[in-house]
Design a protein around this motif. Structure first.
Motif, PDB file in Angstrom:
ATOM      1  N   PRO A  43      -8.396   8.048  -1.551  1.00 63.43           N
ATOM      2  CA  PRO A  43      -7.970   6.670  -1.835  1.00 63.43           C
ATOM      3  C   PRO A  43      -7.979   6.341  -3.317  1.00 63.43           C
ATOM      4  CG  PRO A  43     -10.258   6.656  -1.185  1.00 63.43           C
ATOM      5  CD  PRO A  43      -9.823   8.107  -1.174  1.00 63.43           C
ATOM      6  N   TYR A  44      -7.556   7.272  -4.161  1.00 61.68           N
ATOM      7  CA  TYR A  44      -7.546   6.999  -5.597  1.00 61.68           C
ATOM      8  C   TYR A  44      -6.498   7.870  -6.274  1.00 61.68           C
ATOM      9  CZ  TYR A  44      -8.891   6.905 -10.494  1.00 61.68           C
ATOM     10  OH  TYR A  44      -8.858   6.774 -11.858  1.00 61.68           O
ATOM     11  N   GLU A  74      -2.203   2.186  -9.537  1.00 66.34           N
ATOM     12  CA  GLU A  74      -2.087   0.815  -9.001  1.00 66.34           C
ATOM     13  C   GLU A  74      -1.542  -0.123 -10.066  1.00 66.34           C
ATOM     14  OE1 GLU A  74      -5.947   0.351  -7.142  1.00 66.34           O
ATOM     15  OE2 GLU A  74      -5.278   1.590  -5.453  1.00 66.34           O
ATOM     16  N   CYS A 122      -1.340  -3.898  -5.316  1.00 70.84           N
ATOM     17  CA  CYS A 122      -1.108  -2.594  -4.643  1.00 70.84           C
ATOM     18  C   CYS A 122      -2.388  -1.798  -4.454  1.00 70.84           C
ATOM     19  CB  CYS A 122      -0.228  -1.715  -5.530  1.00 70.84           C
ATOM     20  SG  CYS A 122       1.469  -2.166  -5.533  1.00 70.84           S
ATOM     21  N   GLN A 123      -2.401  -1.008  -3.425  1.00 68.24           N
ATOM     22  CA  GLN A 123      -3.383   0.071  -3.291  1.00 68.24           C
ATOM     23  C   GLN A 123      -2.596   1.366  -3.146  1.00 68.24           C
ATOM     24  OE1 GLN A 123      -7.259  -0.418  -1.384  1.00 68.24           O
ATOM     25  NE2 GLN A 123      -6.245  -1.938  -0.117  1.00 68.24           N
ATOM     26  N   CYS A 124      -2.998   2.391  -3.877  1.00 67.05           N
ATOM     27  CA  CYS A 124      -2.242   3.658  -3.853  1.00 67.05           C
ATOM     28  C   CYS A 124      -3.146   4.767  -3.313  1.00 67.05           C
ATOM     29  CB  CYS A 124      -1.771   4.007  -5.263  1.00 67.05           C
ATOM     30  SG  CYS A 124      -0.653   2.757  -5.932  1.00 67.05           S
ATOM     31  N   THR A 164       0.875  -1.176   0.000  1.00 70.06           N
ATOM     32  CA  THR A 164       0.000   0.000   0.000  1.00 70.06           C
ATOM     33  C   THR A 164       0.902   1.212   0.000  1.00 70.06           C
ATOM     34  OG1 THR A 164      -1.610  -1.205   1.315  1.00 70.06           O
ATOM     35  CG2 THR A 164      -1.874   1.179   1.221  1.00 70.06           C
TER      36      THR A 164
END
Ligand SMILES: N[C@@H](CC=O)C(=O)O
Length: 362
Positions: A206-207, A212, A241-243, A182
Motif C-alpha cells: 500500500p505504498y 499520491e 488519492c490512495q495508490c 484509489t
C-alpha cells in the motif's frame, strides 16, 4: 512522402526505453537513429547493454541489436548532431534529469520526456494530447528563456492519472468538484517484472513513493490555463488519492468517486465518454486511438486481462458507473501504464508536436 525525423532515445535500456524501441520500430514519421544511456552501458551494443534484461513480450527488434549505445553525457556533441529530437526515459536523480533535459534543449534538440523532473516547470507543457494540446503554446516562452530557436522540453504526466483523468475531462461541463480515487498499479510502473520483484507475487503493497501527490496534483496542471507564457494550474476539482501496488504486470486501474456542481444523468455521462475525442483523433495521428474512451456495460469490466490492450494500449476503458449513497457517482477506469501511461503517450505527444510544426527536420 517526406523523410522520417531522426530520433534518439536517452535511457534506451530500461523498461520505458524498451517500449519506445518497440513502438518506433515501424513508425511512419520517426526513425530511431541513436541510443544513449549512462556510462555503464556506453560502448556496448544495445543487445549487450540490455544483457538479458529485455522485458517486452515481443522479441528485441533486429534493427537495434547491434546499434551502439552512446554515453548521453560524454557523447553529447555526437548525439546532438545526429538527431532531430530525443525521447528521454532516463533513471537518475531528478535534479540531474532536469539539467540533462535542459542541456539538450539548449543545444537545439527538442526533448519529449517521460520523466517527472520538469512537470512543474511553468513554461514546460505537460500534455495529454486529447486533453490540453493548447498548452504547447508555452513552448514559445520557454524557447525565449532557454535562448533557443528549435530546442524545448515537453513532458507527459504520470501514468497513474490516465485511468481517471480522461474520464473526468470528458465531464468538465458538469463541474467535477470533489474526486476520491484509489489506484491499483501494475508492477511494470516500477520498471519491474515478477521475476525481478518476487515479493509482489500474491501480494499488495500500500505504498508507492511520491505517487499520491502526483495523482492528486497533476490533473490540475493538465486543466490549467495558459497565461503570459506559463501554465497556471486549475484549482478544482479537489482530488484525494490512495495508490496501491498490486500483483499485475501491466495496467493501472482506478476506483473513483465523484461529486459534480451540476449532477448529470448516467446516460449523459456515458454519452460524453463514448463520444469524447480530441485533436489526435481529428488529425488522425499515427498512434491515436480511434476511440479514446470505451464504456463497458458488463458488471465485471474493465478487467486488466481483457481490456488493458484496448486500442493498442492507447485507449482508456471505463465501467461500473453507478450512483453512490455518499457521492454523486462512482466508476472504475483502466489504462495501460507503459503504453498510454508512458512511452505510447510520449510518442503521441511527439506526433502532435510534429503535426503542429514544433519539431521538424534540421
Ligand atoms: N510511478 C508509476 C509509474 C508511472 O509513470 C508507478 O510506479 O506505477
Amino acid at each position: 512522402m517526406s523523410e522520417k525525423l531522426r530520433v534518439g532515445i536517452l535511457g534506451g535500456t530500461g523498461m520505458v526505453g524498451q517500449r519506445f524501441i518497440t513502438l518506433l520500430e515501424n513508425h511512419p514519421w520517426f526513425e530511431v537513429v541513436l541510443l544513449a544511456a549512462s556510462g555503464r552501458s556506453a560502448g556496448k551494443s544495445y543487445e549487450e547493454a540490455v544483457d538479458g534484461r529485455w522485458k517486452m513480450t515481443c522479441p528485441m527488434p533486429e534493427f537495434v541489436k547491434k546499434m551502439p549505445v552512446y554515453d548521453m553525457d560524454k557523447d553529447f556533441d555526437k548525439i546532438v548532431e545526429s538527431v532531430d529530437f530525443v525521447f528521454c526515459a532516463v533513471n537518475m536523480p531528478k535534479n540531474e534529469i532536469k539539467a540533462l533535459e535542459e542541456r539538450y534543449a539548449k543545444a537545439e534538440v527538442p526533448v519529449v520526456s517521460n520523466n517527472s523532473a520538469n512537470r512543474w516547470t511553468e513554461d514546460v507543457p505537460m500534455v495529454v494530447p486529447e486533453i490540453n494540446p493548447e498548452h504547447l503554446e508555452v513552448i514559445e516562452a520557454q524557447r525565449k528563456r532557454l535562448g533557443t530557436k528549435r530546442g524545448f522540453i515537453c513532458v507527459k504526466p504520470n501514468c497513474s492519472i490516465q485511468s481517471y483523468t480522461p474520464a473526468l475531462n470528458a465531464l468538465k461541463e458538469f463541474g467535477p468538484k470533489l474526486v476520491v480515487a484509489t489506484t491499483y498499479q501494475a508492477i511494470s510502473g516500477a520498471g519491474k517484472t515478477f521475476a525481478q520483484w518476487p515479493e509482489m507475487v500474491e501480494n499488495i503493497i500500500p505504498y508507492i513513493g511520491g505517487e499520491e501527490e502526483k495523482s492528486e496534483k497533476e490533473p490540475l496542471r493538465l486543466w490549467g490555463e495558459v497565461k503570459d507564457g506559463k501554465v497556471v494550474p486549475a484549482t478544482t476539482p479537489q482530488i484525494t488519492c490512495q495508490c496501491i501496488r498490486v500483483p499485475v504486470l501491466d495496467g493501472h486501474t482506478a476506483a473513483v468517486f465523484v461529486n459534480f456542481e451540476k449532477k448529470p444523468t448516467k446516460e449523459q455521462i456515458i454519452e460524453k465518454w463514448r463520444n469524447f475525442k480530441g485533436v489526435p483523433q481529428e488529425l488522425e495521428l499515427p498512434s491515436a486511438p480511434k476511440h479514446f474512451i470505451q464504456y463497458l456495460e458488463e458488471d465485471d469490466r474493465p478487467q486488466v486481462k481483457l481490456d488493458v490492450n484496448y486500442e493498442n494500449g492507447m485507449g482508456v476503458s471505463l465501467g461500473r458507473l453507478r450512483e453512490d449513497a455518499v457521492f454523486d457517482y462512482k466508476f472504475v477506469g483502466l489504462s495501460h501504464n507503459t503504453l498510454r501511461g508512458a512511452a505510447g503517450g510520449a510518442v503521441l505527444i511527439a506526433e502532435l508536436l510534429k503535426a503542429k510544426g514544433y519539431i521538424t527536420a534540421k
